[in-house]
Design a protein around this motif. Structure first.
Motif, PDB file in Angstrom:
ATOM      1  N   LEU A  75       1.557  -1.471   8.064  1.00 25.45           N
ATOM      2  CA  LEU A  75       1.070  -2.647   8.619  1.00 25.45           C
ATOM      3  C   LEU A  75      -0.536  -2.682   9.313  1.00 25.45           C
ATOM      4  CD1 LEU A  75       4.487  -3.024  10.856  1.00 25.45           C
ATOM      5  CD2 LEU A  75       3.710  -4.569   9.014  1.00 25.45           C
ATOM      6  N   LEU A  99       4.135   1.763   9.973  1.00 29.43           N
ATOM      7  CA  LEU A  99       3.001   1.367  10.981  1.00 29.43           C
ATOM      8  C   LEU A  99       1.659   1.617  10.136  1.00 29.43           C
ATOM      9  CD1 LEU A  99       4.222   3.317  14.257  1.00 29.43           C
ATOM     10  CD2 LEU A  99       3.971   0.725  13.567  1.00 29.43           C
ATOM     11  N   ALA A 109       3.700  -7.742  12.488  1.00 27.70           N
ATOM     12  CA  ALA A 109       3.840  -6.256  12.688  1.00 27.70           C
ATOM     13  C   ALA A 109       4.638  -6.379  13.976  1.00 27.70           C
ATOM     14  CB  ALA A 109       2.697  -5.796  12.836  1.00 27.70           C
ATOM     15  N   THR A 159       6.781  -2.635   3.765  1.00 28.87           N
ATOM     16  CA  THR A 159       7.424  -2.915   4.814  1.00 28.87           C
ATOM     17  C   THR A 159       8.699  -3.627   4.905  1.00 28.87           C
ATOM     18  OG1 THR A 159       6.577  -5.140   4.970  1.00 28.87           O
ATOM     19  CG2 THR A 159       5.078  -3.052   5.885  1.00 28.87           C
TER      20      THR A 159
END
Length: 127
Positions: free
Chosen positions: A66, A63, A93, A25
């Motif tokens: 997360l 995504l 997120a 991330t």
């Protein structure tokens, strides 16, 4: 299945898995995974070319990471009887993916650190 949940929610494996899922991330945004401009540009270029879906595959990887953070925090929260632990990766997120909010620095980092600290410092209910 319960053995997998127990393993994932154990303190050391929680930290290792959290860090492994958290690392992408921080790397993926350099390739435009959370950029509304990049994703809109890909969609427009793909529409002009007449094919595909025009979505940035790195956004889905971002995504998924997360989502994995939310899942393991939810499992750890259930083990330590702190169901609210899942709120930290959810907020991370939101501040990582929502256009405009992703320009506020260090909020996702603070949320990730809070999840790790609270998750590891809490004693398991079964101990």
């Amino acid at each position: 299945m319960d053995a997998i949940k127990k393993y994932v929610a154990a303190g050391p494996s929680f930290v290792i898995l959290y860090l492994l899922l958290m690392f992408p991330t921080y790397v993926l945004p350099y390739f435009g995974s959370n950029s509304a401009v990049v994703n809109a540009g890909l969609a427009a270029a793909d529409a002009m070319a007449g094919g595909g879906n025009g979505l940035n595959i790195l956004m889905f990887v971002h995504l998924a990471c997360l989502g994995g953070l939310v899942l393991i925090s939810w499992l750890r929260g259930a083990v330590v009887d702190k169901g609210w632990l899942v709120i930290f990766p959810i907020l991370a997120a939101v501040f990582d993916m929502v256009p405009g909010l992703n320009w506020i620095p260090l909020i996702p980092t603070g949320m990730h650190l809070a999840a790790i600290i609270v998750g590891v410092s809490s004693k398991s209910v079964t101990q």
